[in-house]
Design an enzyme around this catalytic site. Structure first.
Site, short mmCIF file in Angstrom:
data_model
loop_
_atom_site.label_atom_id
_atom_site.label_comp_id
_atom_site.label_asym_id
_atom_site.label_seq_id
_atom_site.Cartn_x
_atom_site.Cartn_y
_atom_site.Cartn_z
N TYR A 33 -15.34 32.54 -32.40
CA TYR A 33 -16.65 31.88 -32.45
C TYR A 33 -17.20 31.86 -33.88
CZ TYR A 33 -21.47 30.71 -31.51
OH TYR A 33 -22.69 30.09 -31.52
N GLU A 34 -17.12 33.02 -34.53
CA GLU A 34 -17.63 33.08 -35.91
C GLU A 34 -16.86 32.12 -36.81
OE1 GLU A 34 -18.81 37.38 -37.22
OE2 GLU A 34 -17.38 37.52 -35.57
N SER A 81 22.91 24.09 -49.28
CA SER A 81 23.18 24.66 -47.97
C SER A 81 23.84 26.03 -48.23
CB SER A 81 24.07 23.66 -47.25
OG SER A 81 24.75 24.25 -46.23
N LEU A 82 24.33 26.67 -47.22
CA LEU A 82 24.97 27.98 -47.42
C LEU A 82 26.38 27.95 -46.88
CD1 LEU A 82 22.10 30.33 -46.18
CD2 LEU A 82 22.93 30.20 -48.52
N GLU A 112 18.50 38.84 -45.54
CA GLU A 112 17.37 38.29 -44.78
C GLU A 112 17.87 37.75 -43.45
OE1 GLU A 112 15.73 35.16 -47.23
OE2 GLU A 112 15.73 36.48 -48.97
N LYS A 114 18.41 34.80 -40.92
CA LYS A 114 18.55 33.35 -41.05
C LYS A 114 17.74 32.72 -39.92
CE LYS A 114 22.03 29.83 -41.92
NZ LYS A 114 21.64 28.85 -40.93
N ASP A 116 16.29 29.97 -37.54
CA ASP A 116 16.86 28.73 -37.03
C ASP A 116 15.78 27.66 -36.93
OD1 ASP A 116 18.85 27.11 -36.19
OD2 ASP A 116 18.96 27.91 -34.16
N GLU A 170 11.61 27.80 -44.35
CA GLU A 170 12.01 27.28 -43.05
C GLU A 170 10.80 27.02 -42.16
OE1 GLU A 170 15.23 27.10 -43.27
OE2 GLU A 170 15.99 26.76 -41.24
N TYR A 222 11.20 31.48 -48.51
CA TYR A 222 12.27 32.36 -48.99
C TYR A 222 12.93 31.93 -50.29
CZ TYR A 222 14.99 28.97 -46.23
OH TYR A 222 15.51 27.84 -45.71
N LYS A 310 27.07 34.27 -39.68
CA LYS A 310 26.60 33.63 -38.45
C LYS A 310 26.78 34.56 -37.25
CE LYS A 310 25.37 29.35 -39.61
NZ LYS A 310 26.17 28.21 -39.23
N CYS A 404 20.54 16.29 3.49
CA CYS A 404 19.56 17.09 2.78
C CYS A 404 19.58 18.53 3.30
CB CYS A 404 18.17 16.48 2.96
SG CYS A 404 16.86 17.53 2.35
N CYS A 407 16.14 19.01 5.34
CA CYS A 407 15.74 18.32 6.57
C CYS A 407 16.92 17.66 7.29
CB CYS A 407 14.67 17.27 6.27
SG CYS A 407 15.30 15.84 5.37
N CYS A 422 17.26 12.86 -1.41
CA CYS A 422 17.03 12.86 0.04
C CYS A 422 16.35 11.53 0.40
CB CYS A 422 16.12 14.04 0.40
SG CYS A 422 15.57 13.98 2.12
N CYS A 427 10.50 14.35 4.15
CA CYS A 427 11.24 15.62 4.03
C CYS A 427 10.26 16.75 3.70
CB CYS A 427 12.29 15.50 2.92
SG CYS A 427 13.08 17.08 2.57
S1 IVH Z 1 18.54 30.43 -48.53
C1 IVH Z 1 20.35 28.21 -51.90
N1 IVH Z 1 17.46 31.96 -46.69
O1 IVH Z 1 19.97 28.01 -43.62
C2 IVH Z 1 19.93 28.99 -50.74
N2 IVH Z 1 18.30 29.83 -46.04
O2 IVH Z 1 22.73 26.97 -43.68
C3 IVH Z 1 19.35 28.15 -49.70
N3 IVH Z 1 17.95 29.28 -43.69
O3 IVH Z 1 19.39 25.02 -45.37
C4 IVH Z 1 19.00 28.74 -48.44
N4 IVH Z 1 16.91 31.15 -43.14
O4 IVH Z 1 17.61 25.87 -43.70
C5 IVH Z 1 18.06 30.78 -46.96
N5 IVH Z 1 16.42 33.38 -45.17
C6 IVH Z 1 17.01 32.22 -45.44
C7 IVH Z 1 17.23 31.22 -44.44
C8 IVH Z 1 17.88 30.05 -44.80
C9 IVH Z 1 17.34 29.97 -42.71
C10 IVH Z 1 18.59 27.96 -43.51
C11 IVH Z 1 18.16 26.89 -44.48
C12 IVH Z 1 19.42 26.39 -45.12
C13 IVH Z 1 20.42 26.77 -44.10
C14 IVH Z 1 21.80 26.87 -44.68
#
Ligand code: IVH
Length: 663
Positions: A33-34, A81-82, A112, A114, A116, A170, A222, A310, A404, A407, A422, A427
């Protein structure tokens, strides 16, 4: 500086801080409320001084719909990407490669979760959030700035005067939001999202940010993209700085020097990761030092200083004890596997959906089979495959019932459909489901009509359709098993009250295909009465925002059916209100405004002025309160004018009002 301007700045600062506590830290320090009151006050000041509105004001999170698609945006630095590994040994190989590339130097890893979700790049200039871009193919992404702004855990400004800084992380959908969204989609007969990532992706790519805003997305920061002028030495320091900037940083990261400790840490998540409030698909191992990262470098697509470990998909093997078929309110027969209970991703699974006949045939799933089950997106269990090599000959092939199960009437499979239905319009199982939907909370909201009662009423021939609920008498009810005087009275009262819930809920309650709660509201507001809706053509319907051809066709077909027409008449005869206040919006000048008219108006009658406001999306009320957003003053205004001044409510003259109407 003007005191009002000073107040505005103070409010923004306060609201930002409170939002941070609420959304990012999950530790609110004031009541809703505040918070609402402060927000309202800020809105009022900004309404009175539109030129003071800046894009980083907390009021500016939700903008309007864009037409066409999203613009392309080329990242300053590609979003990598990784590379990934799936076993401890592969991770050890990664470690050896890194160590040898660094000439045997000592090093630290930050590990860290990962998350999704979807990677996005946030651009801040002089501390102001100016752009949000999807990863896209890593080189070119899509500009989704207006949708990103709606995410509460993304600050609209940060304490940095760097001319250009890019924060990467993310966007994800928390599991509770994902489940609520899917429930709503099922209610609306829309396909649920398969997993939180798809839901987040679908939500971020909405052309209308108002929809994104409802989707309750969140963000973990991140990484750093292109930047200028900030000196950070390591991933650990970066994560700490990001938290200082008021980003949400996932708290589960840890630092290690030995790869074996990394492996132990990763495995410590094996049976904990299901209890997280968001979905994860692995862990990311990063070399901590930015100097070492730079020496290791990147390939075109992936960094050589980080790797994703993974998690294996969460699967379990179990036995199919039987296949049972249940009926929904549309009469569709849905098969499900009854399983030997098995532990999977934090819950005990006893049933898994088999969708339809074709699915069972394609996967050759037999009763008695050992099967692999999996949680799709780690949430909904499904049978992935059967294991024929485990058969001992006792397994039986399942065939869909030809009658069914409830029934005994014949079932049919229409051309082009995977579902068996059905054929009996009466029914009891289907009617039972229809009634359960009709009385449910978001529909007619009739408490006290549970499954068992409905089945008794049906068996005794006291009801045949939803309208018969309104003809029930106390004598009939007290005779039922489990019913007393008091519960009968309560139920009758609930039934009576439900007659006035209004057209929007009635339309939802009827269970017209694809007409969910929201479509019900839109239709009620646009047509005002069930009679007007029954006369509507597909074209009339699709002319309405939010009503597509699929819903339109379904509505037209529904009301063309004589049986449904009779049902509407029956409901009407029982006194069910099937009207709603009709809203013919000329434009949205007064959208969301709560307006008070005071004093004598020269150019309009009171009624005309009220209608003019309402036709533009506003609401007129008679007294000035904190909720009032605008006061229109004529001549000789009285105490309402004084009160508005005292509360600081925006005030306009009749001439200004006229100008507003002409906008
Ligand atoms: S680091 C250059 N840290 O994973 C490093 N990625 O498969 C770039 N993701 O495209 C990514 N958690 O969408 C990093 N703690 C995390 C992550 C992370 C999820 C995703 C991200 C990236 C994908 C690669």
């Amino acid at each position: 500086m003007d005191t009002e301007k000073a107040r505005l700045l103070e409010l923004r600062k306060k609201i930002d801080e409170l939002s941070y506590q609420y959304y990012t830290l999950d530790k609110p320090t004031v009541t809703d409320y505040e918070y609402d009151m402060m927000y309202r006050e800020l809105e009022n000041i900004e309404k009175a001084h539109p030129d003071w509105v800046t894009p980083d004001s907390p009021t500016q999170r939700v903008g309007s719909k864009i037409s066409g698609g999203f613009e392309k945006y080329t990242h300053d630095r590609p979003m990598l990407s990784l590379g990934d590994v799936f076993s401890d040994d592969e991770l050890r190989e990664f470690d050896q490669r890194v160590r040898s590339d660094l000439g045997g130097e000592s090093l630290e890893y930050v590990v860290e979760l990962k998350i999704d979700g979807l990677a996005v790049n946030l651009i801040y200039e002089q501390g102001q959030f100016i752009r949000g871009v999807t990863r896209g193919d890593g080189v070119v992404g899509e500009d989704i700035t207006n949708n990103v702004r709606t995410i509460r855990t993304i600050p609209l400004h940060i304490a940095s005067d760097s001319p250009h800084i890019e924060i990467r992380g993310e966007v994800y959908m928390p599991i509770t939001s994902f489940e609520a969204l899917n429930q709503q989609r099922r209610d609306d007969e829309l396909e649920p999202f398969a997993n939180p990532r798809n839901a987040a992706a679908g939500s971020l790519r909405q052309l209308d940010p108002r929809i994104t805003a409802q989707r309750k997305l969140a963000f973990f920061a991140y990484a750093l993209g292109g930047n200028s002028g900030i000196e950070i030495k390591s991933q650990e320091e970066l994560l700490q700085d990001l938290a200082q900037f008021h980003f949400q940083v996932n708290p589960e990261y840890r630092k290690f020097t030995d790869i074996e400790d990394v492996i132990t840490f990763i495995h410590s998540w094996d049976d904990r990761r299901d209890s997280l409030p968001y979905a994860t698909d692995g862990m990311v191992v990063k070399v901590n030092s930015f100097a070492q990262q730079a020496r290791l470098g990147n390939t075109v697509k992936i960094p050589r200083w980080a790797i994703a470990y993974k998690f294996p998909p969460e699967q379990a093997k179990t036995k199919v004890l039987g296949i049972s078929v249940s009926l929904g309110r549309t009469g569709v027969l849905t098969p499900a596997a009854d399983l030997e209970p098995v532990h999977l991703a934090g819950t005990t699974v006893k049933r898994a959906t088999l969708h339809n006949e074709d699915y069972i045939k394609e996967k050759d799933i037999r009763i008695g089979d050992t099967v692999v089950i999996q949680k799709a997106g780690e949430i909904i269990p499904e049978v992935v495959r059967s294991l024929p090599e485990r058969r001992d000959g006792s397994e039986t092939v399942f065939t869909m019932p030809t009658t069914c199960p409830a029934c005994g009437s014949p079932v049919v499979r229409r051309d082009g459909e995977a579902a068996w239905r059905c054929t009996n319009p009466d029914c009891p199982a289907v009617i039972g489901e229809k009634i359960a939907h009709f009385v449910s909370r978001d529909a007619m909201n009739i408490d006290g009509l549970g499954d068992a009662i409905v089945q008794q009423l049906l068996a005794q021939g006291l009801i045949h359709d939803v309208a018969d609920i309104y003809g029930l008498t106390k004598e009939e009810l007290v005779d039922l098993e489990g019913f007393g005087e008091k519960s009968a009275d309560n139920l009758l009262k609930a039934i009576e009250t439900s007659k006035s819930v209004g057209l929007a809920r009635v339309l939802f309650a009827l269970g017209i295909r694809f007409v969910g709660a929201k479509a019900g509201r839109v239709l009620a507001e646009s047509f005002g009465s069930v009679d007007a809706l029954m006369k509507a053509s597909t074209e009339d319907l699709t002319a309405i925002d939010d009503i597509g051809p699929r819903i339109a066709d379904s509505i037209v077909a529904y009301f063309r059916d004589a049986k449904n027409q009779a049902l509407i008449e029956k409901l009407r005869a029982h006194g069910v209100d099937m009207t709603a206040e009709k809203k013919t919006l000329i434009n949205t000048t007064f959208d969301g405004e709560i307006v008070v008219l005071t004093g004598k108006l020269q150019m309009f009658s009171r009624k005309e002025a009220e209608q003019a406001v309402e036709a533009r999306g506003g609401k007129c009320t008679s007294s000035v309160t904190k909720k009032t957003t605008l006061v229109v003053v004529g001549t000789d205004p009285g105490s309402k004018y004084e009160k508005a001044k005292k509360l600081g409510t925006p005030i306009i003259s009749e001439n200004e009002f006229k100008e507003w109407l002409e906008r």
